[in-house]
Enzyme design. Structure first.
Site, PDB file in Angstrom:
ATOM      1  N   ARG A  94       0.850  -1.202   0.000  1.00  0.00           N
ATOM      2  CA  ARG A  94       0.000   0.000   0.000  1.00  0.00           C
ATOM      3  C   ARG A  94       0.882   1.247   0.000  1.00  0.00           C
ATOM      4  NH1 ARG A  94      -1.843   1.598   4.573  1.00  0.00           N
ATOM      5  NH2 ARG A  94      -2.592  -0.413   5.306  1.00  0.00           N
TER       6      ARG A  94
ATOM      7  N   TYR B  12     -16.091  17.485 -15.715  1.00  0.00           N
ATOM      8  CA  TYR B  12     -16.374  16.056 -15.831  1.00  0.00           C
ATOM      9  C   TYR B  12     -17.472  15.682 -14.814  1.00  0.00           C
ATOM     10  CZ  TYR B  12     -15.742  11.017 -15.625  1.00  0.00           C
ATOM     11  OH  TYR B  12     -15.959   9.669 -15.648  1.00  0.00           O
TER      12      TYR B  12
ATOM     13  N   ASP C  55      -7.140  19.172 -14.415  1.00  0.00           N
ATOM     14  CA  ASP C  55      -7.490  17.849 -14.930  1.00  0.00           C
ATOM     15  C   ASP C  55      -7.064  17.849 -16.399  1.00  0.00           C
ATOM     16  OD1 ASP C  55      -8.718  15.628 -16.073  1.00  0.00           O
ATOM     17  OD2 ASP C  55     -10.516  15.773 -14.829  1.00  0.00           O
TER      18      ASP C  55
ATOM     19  N   LYS D 279      -7.724   6.851 -19.780  1.00  0.00           N
ATOM     20  CA  LYS D 279      -7.983   7.387 -21.108  1.00  0.00           C
ATOM     21  C   LYS D 279      -6.700   7.324 -21.964  1.00  0.00           C
ATOM     22  CE  LYS D 279     -11.891   8.094 -19.018  1.00  0.00           C
ATOM     23  NZ  LYS D 279     -12.228   9.333 -18.326  1.00  0.00           N
TER      24      LYS D 279
HETATM   25  C1  LIG Z   1     -12.761   9.701 -17.051  1.00  0.00           C
HETATM   26  C2  LIG Z   1     -12.451  11.019 -16.469  1.00  0.00           C
HETATM   27  C3  LIG Z   1     -12.281  11.202 -15.078  1.00  0.00           C
HETATM   28  C4  LIG Z   1     -12.456  10.059 -14.086  1.00  0.00           C
HETATM   29  O1  LIG Z   1     -11.510   9.066 -14.229  1.00  0.00           O
HETATM   30  P1  LIG Z   1     -11.816   7.493 -13.961  1.00  0.00           P
HETATM   31  O2  LIG Z   1     -10.517   6.867 -14.331  1.00  0.00           O
HETATM   32  O3  LIG Z   1     -12.962   7.103 -14.817  1.00  0.00           O
HETATM   33  O4  LIG Z   1     -12.123   7.362 -12.499  1.00  0.00           O
HETATM   34  C5  LIG Z   1     -11.960  12.474 -14.626  1.00  0.00           C
HETATM   35  N1  LIG Z   1     -11.835  13.522 -15.478  1.00  0.00           N
HETATM   36  C6  LIG Z   1     -12.007  13.385 -16.808  1.00  0.00           C
HETATM   37  C7  LIG Z   1     -11.860  14.578 -17.685  1.00  0.00           C
HETATM   38  C8  LIG Z   1     -12.328  12.148 -17.346  1.00  0.00           C
HETATM   39  O5  LIG Z   1     -12.509  12.026 -18.674  1.00  0.00           O
END
Ligand SMILES: *Cc1c(COP(=O)(O)O)cnc(C)c1O
Length: 386
Positions: A51, A103, A175, A200
């Site tokens: 962890r 998001y 982000d 992504k």
């Molecule tokens: C998908 C996404 C998230 C969340 O991420 P997860 O891996 O699905 O938990 C946050 N911000 C953006 C812009 C995203 O496309």
């Protein structure tokens, strides 16, 4: 060669990675272990329990940090877990000033979970950063920015946000999921923390859910590490390995995402059945100048509407594409399509979502790295059925 002296493609393949010290294995092994032998109490090789640290995860964290020109990286079990870790730096009474084009999962975490612990969230349009200052209060601690935004592809000025956050001593979090570290590096523009849904573009193969945080600030890094090991929302060694493998082609994939994205954007723009096309590479996109300055290219995310704005027409298009797959998520090698009004943005009331542009015929595309001719004929065929 030190990672900071490498160009992006070299970093993707080498940064933070050494042949395995035990065996010489060139690829980082999957250290599928929860615990580590100690020669005597407290005498160990730097790992005690997975962890708090695991060699496969550590290699990935150093690699991802290098991609964002950061010193410290932390990986989590999902993008949301990474965002959750940032919010745990706050105390009751603190305020977060966030973009309103956010998001959906972040909006849900902010308003449904953290709001009940006494943290206040204010959502405002950040397309004019000069307006943002008016909303800063004594309690504001975090400025939360996402650019390009989902699904409207708006562009926010990271450098201008950094000026405001410095002036009022806020922590600027960006982000950077939609851009990926290949197209945009917010730390270089003055951000304090960069967040990624690794799920992504970074992972890039639609086979792992993971999140990451990167910073250059040692004080923030200490806090984030403490939260990561205390709350424990870590990612496992197998997923870390898969993402390390994915990253080795990040620059190649991104080049093709950008090329294909551009071709699809222009194709749609010239199609008689298509109404608006949202893609920051167009000179008439309101954020084009800023995008050109803060991004190295415009990416493969595109949204568009169909003339007449009928939901049925959008559904006909979505159900007839054969190369594009109808699914949530983005950033993988395969092209994906989604209908924000019924999929990703269904939780937002109709009037609210229409105000930001999420209308009935809006379609979001994550253009993949397939052969462009097949992508264009798939689009042509589906549009011909409307
Ligand atoms: C998908 C996404 C998230 C969340 O991420 P997860 O891996 O699905 O938990 C946050 N911000 C953006 C812009 C995203 O496309």
């Amino acid at each position: 060669m030190e990672s900071k002296d490498m160009k992006f493609g070299t970093k993707a393949i080498h940064a933070g990675l050494e042949p395995d010290s035990a065996t010489g294995a060139v690829m980082t092994p999957i250290y599928q272990t929860s615990t580590y032998h100690q020669e005597a109490p407290g005498i160990h090789k730097g790992f005690e329990y997975s962890r708090s640290g695991n060699p496969t995860r550590s290699a990935l964290e150093q690699n991802i940090a290098a991609l964002e020109n950061g010193k410290f990286g932390f990986c989590f079990g999902s993008g949301m877990a990474a965002i959750d870790a940032v919010l745990k730096m706050l105390q009751p009474g603190d305020e977060v000033l966030s973009t309103n084009d956010l998001y959906g999962g972040s909006y849900r975490l902010f308003t449904k979970i953290y709001a009940q612990f006494g943290i206040k969230f204010t959502f405002i349009s950040m397309s004019e950063m000069s307006e943002v200052e008016k909303h800063v209060t004594e309690q504001t601690k975090i400025l939360w920015v996402e650019t390009p935004t989902n699904p409207m592809m708006s562009i926010l000025d990271i450098g201008a946000a950094a000026k405001i956050s410095k002036k009022y001593q806020l922590t600027l979090v960006v982000d950077n999921t939609f851009a990926s570290p290949y197209l945009q590096n917010p730390l270089d523009l003055g951000a304090d923390i960069v967040m990624h849904s690794v799920t992504k573009y970074i992972g890039g193969h639609s086979d792992v859910v993971m999140g990451a945080l990167i910073t250059n600030d040692e004080r923030i890094a200490d806090q984030l590490y403490f939260i990561q090991k205390s709350s424990g929302a870590i990612c496992g060694p197998m997923d870390s390995f898969l993402v390390l493998r994915g990253i080795k082609t990040l620059h190649l994939r991104m080049q093709r995402h950008c090329e294909n994205g551009k071709a699809v954007a222009y194709y749609l723009k010239n199609h008689p059945k298509v109404d608006k096309v949202y893609w920051p590479g167009f000179e008439d996109h309101p954020g084009h100048k800023i995008a050109k300055a803060q991004m190295s290219d415009f990416g493969g995310m595109i949204s568009f509407t169909i003339k007449g704005n009928k939901k049925d027409d959008a559904f006909t298009f979505l159900s007839n594409c054969k190369v594009f797959t109808l699914a949530e998520s983005l950033g993988g090698v395969e092209s994906l399509l989604c209908h924000p009004a019924t999929m990703t943005h269904a939780a937002i009331p109709k009037e609210e979502r229409e105000k930001i542009g999420v209308v009935e015929s809006l379609i979001r595309m994550s253009v993949g790295v397939e052969d462009i001719d097949d992508l264009l004929s798939d689009i042509e065929n589906s549009l011909s059925l409307i």
